[in-house]
Structures are given as structure tokens and as C-alpha cells.
Design an enzyme around this catalytic site. Structure first.
Site, mmCIF file in Angstrom:
data_model
loop_
_atom_site.group_PDB
_atom_site.id
_atom_site.type_symbol
_atom_site.label_atom_id
_atom_site.label_comp_id
_atom_site.label_asym_id
_atom_site.label_seq_id
_atom_site.Cartn_x
_atom_site.Cartn_y
_atom_site.Cartn_z
ATOM 1 N N ASP A 1 -32.517 -95.869 111.824
ATOM 2 C CA ASP A 1 -33.408 -94.835 110.833
ATOM 3 C C ASP A 1 -32.378 -94.104 109.824
ATOM 4 O O ASP A 1 -31.199 -94.258 110.499
ATOM 5 C CB ASP A 1 -34.005 -93.823 111.857
ATOM 6 C CG ASP A 1 -34.952 -92.723 110.975
ATOM 7 O OD1 ASP A 1 -35.736 -91.825 111.551
ATOM 8 O OD2 ASP A 1 -35.242 -93.215 109.748
ATOM 9 N N ASP B 1 -42.001 -96.230 117.245
ATOM 10 C CA ASP B 1 -40.778 -96.054 118.175
ATOM 11 C C ASP B 1 -40.920 -94.494 118.711
ATOM 12 O O ASP B 1 -41.676 -93.878 117.632
ATOM 13 C CB ASP B 1 -39.538 -96.149 117.029
ATOM 14 C CG ASP B 1 -39.294 -94.555 116.373
ATOM 15 O OD1 ASP B 1 -39.820 -94.415 115.220
ATOM 16 O OD2 ASP B 1 -38.473 -93.868 117.054
ATOM 17 N N CYS C 1 -48.084 -101.326 138.926
ATOM 18 C CA CYS C 1 -46.801 -101.879 138.041
ATOM 19 C C CYS C 1 -45.804 -102.672 138.853
ATOM 20 O O CYS C 1 -45.738 -102.381 139.936
ATOM 21 C CB CYS C 1 -46.168 -100.326 137.828
ATOM 22 S SG CYS C 1 -44.501 -101.049 136.592
ATOM 23 N N CYS D 1 -42.729 -103.374 138.123
ATOM 24 C CA CYS D 1 -41.338 -103.341 137.451
ATOM 25 C C CYS D 1 -40.484 -103.105 138.580
ATOM 26 O O CYS D 1 -40.864 -102.904 139.654
ATOM 27 C CB CYS D 1 -41.339 -102.295 136.380
ATOM 28 S SG CYS D 1 -41.027 -100.722 137.154
ATOM 29 N N CYS E 1 -40.869 -99.983 140.735
ATOM 30 C CA CYS E 1 -42.077 -99.791 141.526
ATOM 31 C C CYS E 1 -41.950 -100.815 142.521
ATOM 32 O O CYS E 1 -42.708 -100.774 143.561
ATOM 33 C CB CYS E 1 -43.257 -100.080 140.559
ATOM 34 S SG CYS E 1 -43.348 -98.757 139.538
ATOM 35 N N HIS F 1 -38.767 -97.488 134.521
ATOM 36 C CA HIS F 1 -40.439 -97.747 134.533
ATOM 37 C C HIS F 1 -40.917 -97.236 133.350
ATOM 38 O O HIS F 1 -41.844 -98.032 132.864
ATOM 39 C CB HIS F 1 -40.654 -96.838 135.848
ATOM 40 C CG HIS F 1 -42.065 -96.722 135.741
ATOM 41 N ND1 HIS F 1 -43.095 -97.615 136.366
ATOM 42 C CD2 HIS F 1 -43.141 -95.689 135.216
ATOM 43 C CE1 HIS F 1 -44.288 -97.530 136.011
ATOM 44 N NE2 HIS F 1 -44.195 -96.197 135.428
HETATM 45 N N1 LIG Z 1 -39.811 -86.031 123.999
HETATM 46 C C1 LIG Z 1 -39.991 -86.282 122.786
HETATM 47 C C2 LIG Z 1 -40.248 -86.273 121.524
HETATM 48 C C3 LIG Z 1 -39.373 -85.920 120.659
HETATM 49 C C4 LIG Z 1 -39.875 -86.027 119.147
HETATM 50 C C5 LIG Z 1 -41.010 -86.659 118.772
HETATM 51 C C6 LIG Z 1 -41.241 -86.535 117.224
HETATM 52 C C7 LIG Z 1 -40.887 -87.628 116.590
HETATM 53 N N2 LIG Z 1 -41.542 -87.603 115.336
HETATM 54 C C8 LIG Z 1 -41.036 -88.260 114.163
HETATM 55 N N3 LIG Z 1 -39.911 -88.920 114.129
HETATM 56 C C9 LIG Z 1 -39.594 -89.075 112.723
HETATM 57 C C10 LIG Z 1 -38.950 -89.862 112.154
HETATM 58 C C11 LIG Z 1 -38.719 -90.212 110.935
HETATM 59 N N4 LIG Z 1 -37.609 -90.742 110.108
HETATM 60 C C12 LIG Z 1 -37.798 -90.693 108.886
HETATM 61 N N5 LIG Z 1 -36.581 -91.221 108.084
HETATM 62 N N6 LIG Z 1 -38.866 -90.349 108.029
HETATM 63 C C13 LIG Z 1 -39.761 -89.654 108.488
HETATM 64 O O1 LIG Z 1 -40.691 -89.089 108.013
HETATM 65 C C14 LIG Z 1 -39.781 -89.462 110.047
HETATM 66 C C15 LIG Z 1 -40.995 -88.941 110.678
HETATM 67 C C16 LIG Z 1 -40.611 -88.610 112.316
HETATM 68 N N7 LIG Z 1 -41.564 -88.003 113.095
HETATM 69 C C17 LIG Z 1 -42.005 -87.099 119.826
HETATM 70 C C18 LIG Z 1 -41.615 -86.834 121.070
#
Ligand SMILES: N#Cc1ccc(CCNc2nc3cc4nc(N)[nH]c(=O)c4cc3[nH]2)cc1
Length: 373
Positions: free
Chosen positions: A93, A267, A305, A307, A310, A336
Site C-alpha cells: 500500500d 486485505d 476446521c 488447520c 484445530c 487459525h
Molecule cells: N482490527 C482491525 C481493523 C483495522 C482497520 C480496519 C479498517 C481498514 N480500512 C481501510 N484500509 C484502507 C487502506 C487504504 N489504502 C489506501 N491507499 N487508500 C484507501 O483509500 C484505503 C482505504 C482503507 N480502508 C478494519 C479492521
């Protein structure tokens, strides 16, 4: 070409597709979940364990590796694959999101973003050109454009200006990209919750004929229904013969729903992060293994599961390790949770093959959440 997407089959029941993403470090079966390895390691997992659970591609972060150990060190080591001993595909990223969510943001200008390191407080600067320099040095197979991920909620005018600047930044990324022949630059659709901004952003990106397209600016606190509504009208604007990547999404329900709406790549830090406090994803829903009720439960974490965790350890043993803050406990829950999501995507691919993804979703939702939606 750095990355080539092969559309194998369009699901008859939904917008889902079966595909193959050919990269310099191997082929990825899509739809796919990408474990997150922010600091050049998927926390507590070895590359061998990731291969054992059939992880086909992992994600790492420009912002974090720029701050520590520095992209020059990784470059001198021979690049990220060599540095972390991972010979399968990597996606990095661009730092855009991380600066806004982690660094002590100082200022956003046309040029780029000034911020203070969340570690040292040192004044740093990221720009489209700098983000390309870092990602070219790291050597990931897929690299992300430097963008601004607007906060949610945000005013129309703010999102409009931000999305237009993100488009100008994307053109600068494309210009500054030093290794287009072996690193595929993906653009990121922004536009917040505003349909006309999303549609404009998608159209502009498609005109640049990129090797892949991410949908950004989501999973930032907006209601789930809003995310799916935005995906519903954005994904169809993206080319069918290119991969679509939904950034930051990782709950079981969102992975299935995203696949149904035509997303190929996901991701999220969710599975690895919640594992470290003893929360696991099982076929019957979330299970907080540190809970006292598992003190004498000598059965497997998830009876459905197969894995490593498990097959070899009990809930009682996992609870004991997590309560004692034993590293082995974190490893077993992480193993897991990743296995669970990777296996879920394997079942999603199977369901697309057999044109029954909507039926699979209903069966899964019933077992995991106890509801149909
Ligand atoms: N535990 C836990 C946990 C922590 C954070 C999240 C939210 C992740 N959301 C998220 N990541 C991103 C990365 C991103 N990277 C870029 N370059 N641009 C994005 O608009 C972008 C948007 C995103 N939205 C979800 C779960």
C-alpha cells in the site's frame, strides 16, 4: 507485462468472477484474501506457515517500511521478497491511508503530505514521487497509487477537492513509476459517499488503462450497507478484464458480499489483530477463546476446521496460553484466523465455479451469524 488478469468464469448467480492474476512471483487465484504483513512480516507467522495455509499473496506497507528500517536498507537487501524470504507475490500500500490514520498529520498540499513519524516524531514528507521511489525500492509485484483516503463523514466539497487532487497525484505516480515492466501500479477509486464523485473517479481511472483498480475510501467507519451500495454502482464501471481490489476489508460477511459484487482482492488486519487478543473466527461465529467458559473445554477451537491449530490443540490450552500471554498462543490463534479466511475464499471460488455463490452466502451467514443477512 507486470501483471495479467485472466477472467476464467462469470458466476451465473451474481456479479462474482473466477480469475487468475499472473505476476512475476506467481499466479494468484481470485477472489483472494491477502494477509497483512505491515512491517515485512505477517505478525507471528513464518513464510513456511503462510505457504502451508495456501496464502498466495501478502500485503506490506510503504509508510511503515519508509519509517523503519527505511526503503534503502530493504533495497540493499535485494528487495522485500529477499529481505523477508517470501518468494510469492507481494502488494504494497502507498502510505496514503497510513499517514492519515497513524502519522501525526501536519499538512496536505498539492505537493504531498507533511507529517511526523508516529515513532520518532521526526518531520517527514510523502508525495506521489516519494511513494513511487519507496515502492520501486521495495520491489512489490503490485504497488498502489499515493492517494488521500478522505475521512468518513466528510463534506461534499472536501471530498470533491480531495478526489480531484488524488487523480492528479495518480498521474504523477504513473509518471514517476520507475519499474512499470515488473511492478503493476493500481489506481484507487475515491469519491466518499457521493455517487457522482465515485463515478467521475472511476471514469478517470479507467481512461488511464491501468493493470488493476482498487476501491478506496471505504471501511473507514461508514455503515456496512453504504459500503455495499457504493460497491454496487462503482464496481460495474471498472473493466471486467482487470482485477478489482477492495482495500481494508476483511470480515467474513464483507468478503462474501464483496465477491458477489465483483471484487477480486481483499486485505485486512482484522484476522491477525483480533487473534492477538484471543478472538477467533470459527464456523459457528466469533469465539473469544480467553473466555472463562473454555477453561475445561478440551475440544478443538473449531470442530469443522482442519488447520494445524484445530487438529492439535484444545480450547482450554489456547485459553491458558492467551491468558498467560504466551507467544505460542498468539501464533496458534493467528494461524487459525488466517486459515479460516483463506479457506473461506477457497469455498467462495468453489461456489462461483458451481454457480451457487448466493446459496453459499445464505448457508454461511446462517451458520456464522445465525441470520440470513
Ligand atoms: N482490527 C482491525 C481493523 C483495522 C482497520 C480496519 C479498517 C481498514 N480500512 C481501510 N484500509 C484502507 C487502506 C487504504 N489504502 C489506501 N491507499 N487508500 C484507501 O483509500 C484505503 C482505504 C482503507 N480502508 C478494519 C479492521
Amino acid at each position: 507485462m507486470a501483471v495479467r488478469y485472466e477472467l476464467l468464469k462469470q458466476c451465473k448467480q451474481s456479479g462474482a468472477r473466477l480469475g487468475r492474476l499472473h505476476t512475476p512471483h506467481g499466479v494468484i487465484e481470485t477472489p483472494i484474501f491477502m494477509p497483512v504483513g505491515t512491517l515485512a512480516t505477517v505478525k507471528t507467522m513464518s513464510p513456511e506457515e503462510l505457504k502451508e495455509m495456501d496464502a498466495q499473496i501478502i500485503l506490506s506497507n510503504t509508510y511503515h517500511l519508509f519509517i523503519r528500517p527505511g526503503h534503502e536498507i530493504v533495497k540493499e537487501a535485494g528487495g522485500l521478497h529477499k529481505f523477508m524470504n517470501w518468494d510469492r507475490p507481494i502488494l504494497t500500500d502507498s502510505g496514503g491511508f497510513q499517514v492519515f490514520s497513524l502519522g501525526d498529520l501536519r499538512k496536505i498540499t498539492e505537493e504531498g503530505v507533511q507529517f511526523r513519524s508516529h515513532l520518532s516524531g521526526e518531520k517527514l514528507f510523502l508525495s506521489p514521487e516519494k511513494a513511487m521511489e519507496i515502492q520501486n525500492a521495495l520491489g512489490a509485484d503490485i504497488i498502489m497509487a499515493f492517494d488521500e483516503c478522505p475521512p468518513y463523514p466528510a463534506e461534499y466539497e472536501y471530498v470533491k477537492n480531495s478526489t480531484e487532487r488524488t487523480y492528479r497525484w495518480l498521474k504523477r505516480c504513473k509518471e514517476a513509476h520507475g519499474r512499470p515492466e515488473d511492478q503493476a501500479l493500481f489506481g484507487i477509486v475515491q469519491g466518499g459517499e457521493y455517487r457522482e464523485l465515485r463515478e467521475e473517479s472511476a471514469r478517470q481511472l479507467v481512461d488511464l488503462d491501468l493493470p488493476g483498480y482498487a476501491v478506496g475510501g471505504l471501511s473507514v467507519g461508514e455503515p456496512h450497507e453504504m459500503m455495499f451500495e457504493i460497491l454496487g454502482y462503482t464496481t460495474p464501471l471498472l473493466p471486467k478484464d482487470k482485477p478489482r481490489y477492495l482495500m481494508g476489508v476483511g470480515s467474513p460477511e464483507a468478503l462474501i458480499e464483496g465477491a458477489i459484487l465483483g471484487i477480486d482482492m481483499f486485505d485486512c488486519v482484522l484476522p491477525t489483530r483480533i487473534a492477538r487478543n484471543g478472538t477467533t473466527m470459527t464456523s459457528e461465529g466469533r469465539l473469544v477463546v480467553r473466555n472463562a467458559k473454555f477453561t475445561r473445554d478440551f475440544g478443538p477451537l473449531d470442530p469443522n476446521c482442519d488447520c494445524y491449530t484445530c487438529r492439535n490443540y484444545s480450547r482450554a490450552y489456547l485459553r491458558h496460553l492467551i491468558k498467560a500471554d504466551e507467544t505460542f498462543g498468539l501464533r496458534l490463534t493467528t494461524y487459525h484466523n488466517l486459515y479460516f479466511l483463506l479457506n473461506l475464499m477457497h469455498q467462495v471460488r468453489q461456489a462461483i465455479m458451481e454457480d451457487r455463490l448466493l446459496d453459499f452466502r445464505d448457508e454461511f451467514m446462517m451458520k456464522y451469524y445465525g441470520t440470513l443477512n
